[in-house]
Design an enzyme around this catalytic site. Structure first.
Site, mmCIF file in Angstrom:
data_model
loop_
_atom_site.group_PDB
_atom_site.id
_atom_site.type_symbol
_atom_site.label_atom_id
_atom_site.label_comp_id
_atom_site.label_asym_id
_atom_site.label_seq_id
_atom_site.Cartn_x
_atom_site.Cartn_y
_atom_site.Cartn_z
ATOM 1 N N ASP A 1 -5.786 -6.891 2.659
ATOM 2 C CA ASP A 1 -6.270 -5.423 3.329
ATOM 3 C C ASP A 1 -4.702 -5.363 4.109
ATOM 4 O OD1 ASP A 1 -7.828 -3.035 4.274
ATOM 5 O OD2 ASP A 1 -7.934 -3.692 5.897
ATOM 6 N N GLU B 1 -2.508 -4.221 -0.794
ATOM 7 C CA GLU B 1 -2.913 -3.068 -0.427
ATOM 8 C C GLU B 1 -1.826 -2.343 0.949
ATOM 9 O OE1 GLU B 1 -5.827 0.442 1.604
ATOM 10 O OE2 GLU B 1 -4.914 -1.560 3.051
#
Length: 806
Positions: free
Chosen positions: A481, A534
């Site tokens: 993330d 990401e």
């Protein structure tokens, strides 16, 4: 063993008061007897001394034949006998132990050889008495006050012994925690010091074990700035005074083996900060925690027996970028609210297998205090959230998914952590896990703290954590993330709020090195896994190998494709011709990285609307647009990811409090067929996809894609060919206008004798108008789109059609 209490929030003040009162009474009652015992010992010493002198005289007389009192010269005197010392602790050690600032409690507590025998020293606050049991004999220790007990036994060596510790109403028969050698080896300490312990969870935290033949738990914690660390838990009424830990040198690691402590015990570390204040902290390496909002760590050990050997062996056969890879993203706590890990194992694998997805991606599973963060603000990096069960329960779910042939990806959050004062923030009184520069430490968007990626122990904590999930829980991949927030020093920061790197740039070189180390280590230690970034910028080389300067990820989320394509779809078809390039631009950079096409949770929350609700038009047109878009996405180069609820056209945004609207699929609901039709399409997309190598085998290679027409803006039509390694094509055609286009001519390879529909999103079974091409379509020798042959198709409205060689 101290009586247990179910509370994890601190000691019971009533019990402490009773214990203190009892201790005071006992101390007063023993003063006279203690004095009497002391006199007896002194008398015994005098008698022994006189007898020794007489024996010495007799020995000399026997050797010389003369009386030593009358002989000249006088021979050398016999050596003076050892004089026993007091076994009680001195004032300095007492004070340090009482105030939690002793670095070496084992050096003064326990049993130690001293002149005159073996000194026994025990620190047991609130105890009424302590007795040492050696073999068949018992010796009551002297009460030195403040919970200290001591005694001197005339023994040549330290014996095996136990302690009988008397409290008000109970007597514990226990091993002495301070008679054990460190339960952490030199190699572990060396690797920790270097920041290279790739299985750090086996060295730090709470580890049930048998040490020196005794069952118990080894507790270890990294706290280099602490003046002292003590262990508190259910086993000592949350009062760590009597359980000081020892410092293991320059590594900053503190250790204590607690005999008799096993699984299920709650604990925390009581840390004395550099300023002398104290803080109670959860274990950063805890592998199990209490259910939030409770915050204690729990001693645990795994007993799960894996049954996924076939899956684990098979996942290394084909690289992920050359294999089918369609992902169903799930928030476990809300997929079916109220289900535990084991209950999810009964339902989730069957559902995902029926829909044909190859993988699930779990939103963060690691423990987090606030459910509304969806797991993206982690406090327990090594513990699956206790909301749904135990760590072994989570393993059971992963095992069940593997046995169903489904891979398990997991969101991993190494970018930041929350500021909770019982967790990582200023863990030992100073910045430790976070950067010491407040501007570098504070995350500007989320009110959290960023990790100090330049500190080797912090990098070790995170790299080992990535390995931990893949190795211990058989996770098949990590979606990392917020990578962009790690890579840039000026991420969401204004000028003056950040300092350039040593080269004057804005790249966070420490974060780059960390990500490279993490990827290289995970791929080396756990074959068959994949890491996914990401990363929302144009950083070069996200999926390039680390040995050529890349970050080393296996895939990168294609955020550009997601934003552009969704923007195109939200426009009314009459305006789409002005936005045609938003659907074709992705092919300009499609092979710069290995991509995943994500329609994730982030796109269906916070006012962005659900996927079907983004689409223009009436309810029929919205569903038609959605179906056409999904088929376009599944045919586009790159892997696919779809968030739960979007597979059956949920109209409402996702909420973690109630999850997907499963009632839309209830046959009693009037529009159930509309939602079921979209779900049936998703199932068929995955089925055809998995059996069509043209759609995935050359995903990362330009030879696997050719435009047929990418410039038919006036028609809102896109057509392209996908190829597998054998050259077998698939033709994908999307008509994003609400009109039927008859005899629409498309150029095709002239070596394919006929084409047939493999999938049509306008089919009646999906809820479409059923405009199809039922018969095989033969090419004509009419040049078109730069090709020698062409076919004529009927393009259904707001639909995508896939054609394969007949």
């Amino acid at each position: 063993m101290t009586p247990r209490t179910p509370s994890s929030n601190g000691p019971d003040p009533k019990k402490k008061a009773v214990a203190k009162k009892a201790t005071a009474k006992k101390g007063a009652g023993k003063k006279k007897s203690a004095k009497k015992n002391a006199l007896k010992k002194a008398s015994a010493k005098k008698t022994s001394s006189a007898a020794d002198q007489q024996a010495a005289r007799e020995t000399v007389t026997a050797d010389t034949g003369t009386d030593p009192t009358t002989t000249t010269p006088t021979p050398a005197p016999a050596p003076a006998p050892e004089i026993a010392i007091s076994p009680a602790l001195d004032a300095v050690d007492r004070d340090r132990l009482l105030h939690g600032t002793h670095h070496a409690p084992h050096s003064v507590l326990g049993a130690h050889p001293v002149p005159g025998g073996i000194a026994f020293r025990v620190f047991r606050p609130f105890a009424l008495g302590v007795t040492v049991v050696t073999g068949g004999s018992t010796t009551e220790l002297h009460d030195d006050g403040d919970g200290f007990f001591s005694g001197l036994l005339p023994l040549p060596d330290v014996p095996e012994y136990r302690l009988l510790v008397a409290y008000d109403g109970t007597v514990q028969d226990i091993e002495d925690a301070y008679c054990f050698l460190p339960a952490l080896g030199d190699l572990d300490l060396h690797l920790i010091g270097e920041g290279r312990h790739e299985q750090l969870w086996q060295a730090l935290g709470a580890e049930p074990m048998t040490h020196q033949g005794v069952a118990g738990t080894r507790f270890t914690v990294w706290a280099p700035n602490a003046r002292g660390v003590r262990l508190a838990g259910t086993f000592n009424f949350w009062d760590g005074t009597g359980a000081p830990m020892r410092s293991l040198g320059a590594t900053g690691v503190w250790e204590l083996f607690m005999p008799g402590i096993g699984e299920g015990e709650l604990y925390k570390f009581e840390i004395t900060r550099p300023d002398g204040s104290r803080t109670m902290r959860a274990d950063p390496m805890a592998r199990r925690t209490e259910v939030p909002p409770a915050t204690s760590s729990i001693v645990t050990a795994s007993h799960h027996e894996w049954d996924d050997a076939e899956w684990m062996a098979g996942r290394t056969e084909v690289p992920s970028h050359e294999a089918p890879f369609s992902v169903y993203e799930i928030h476990l706590a809300s997929w079916r609210p109220g289900l535990t890990y084991r209950q999810l194992a009964e339902q989730l694998p069957a559902y995902v297998k029926d829909l044909g997805f190859t993988h699930v991606e779990l939103m963060p599973v690691a423990e987090h205090p606030f459910g509304g963060s969806w797991g993206y603000q982690v406090t327990g990096f090594y513990a699956p959230t206790a909301r749904l069960g135990t760590p072994d329960d989570f393993k059971f779910l992963v095992d069940a998914l593997h046995q169903a042939g489904i891979g398990v990806l997991m969101d991993w959050v190494p970018a930041h952590f929350p500021r909770d004062d019982w967790a990582l923030a200023e863990f030992d009184g100073r910045p430790l896990y976070e950067h010491e520069d407040p501007l570098r430490a504070a995350h500007p968007d989320w009110g959290t703290l960023e990790f100090d990626f330049g500190r080797r122990e912090v990098r070790n904590f995170l790299v080992a954590n990535a390995v931990y999930w893949c190795q211990e829980f058989h996770i098949d991949g990590l979606r990392v993330d917020a990578v962009a927030s790690m890579l840039y020093l000026d991420y969401s920061r204004e000028p003056g709020q950040w300092t350039p790197n040593e080269h004057g740039g804005r790249e966070n070189l420490d974060a780059v090195a960390f990500l490279q180390e993490m990827n290289a280590t995970v791929y080396r230690r756990v074959p068959g896994v994949v890491t996914i970034a990401e990363e929302s910028t144009a950083w070069d080389g996200v999926t390039r190998p680390t040995d050529t300067g890349g970050l080393g990820f296996g895939f990168k989320w294609n955020m550009g494709w997601m934003h552009d394509s969704l923007d195109y779809m939200t426009h009314d078809p009459v305006h789409r011709r002005h936005h045609h390039g938003e659907m074709t631009f992705s092919m300009v950079y499609a092979y710069s990285e290995n991509y995943v096409l994500p329609i994730s949770h982030d796109e269906v929350v916070h006012g962005k609307r659900s996927l079907v609700s983004k689409m223009p038009g009436d309810w029929w047109q919205q569903r038609a647009n959605l179906r056409a878009y999904l088929a376009f996405m599944w045919a586009h180069p790159g892997k696919q990811l779809l968030f739960m609820g979007q597979e059956f056209a949920q109209g409402a945004e996702w909420s973690e409090t109630h999850g997907p609207d499963w009632w839309l699929l209830d046959p009693a609901y009037g529009a159930e067929a509309d939602h079921r039709g979209v779900r049936d399409l998703v199932r068929d997309l995955n089925t055809v996809y998995r059996h069509t190598p043209s759609l995935w085998q050359l995903d990362t290679t330009p030879t696997g894609f050719q435009w047929v027409t990418g410039d038919a803006a006036e028609d809102n039509v896109f057509a392209f060919l996908r190829y597998d390694t054998d050259g077998t094509p698939l033709l994908a055609v999307s008509n994003f206008s609400p009109v039927v286009r008859h005899d629409y001519r498309l150029g095709v390879p002239d070596d394919t004798p006929a084409w047939h529909e493999a999938l049509n999103t306008d089919t009646a079974v999906y809820g479409g108008s059923d405009v199809t091409n039922p018969d095989p379509i033969k090419p004509e020798p009419t040049a078109w789109h730069g090709r020698a042959a062409s076919i004529r198709l009927t393009l259904p409205p707001l639909a995508t059609v896939w054609l394969r060689p007949a």
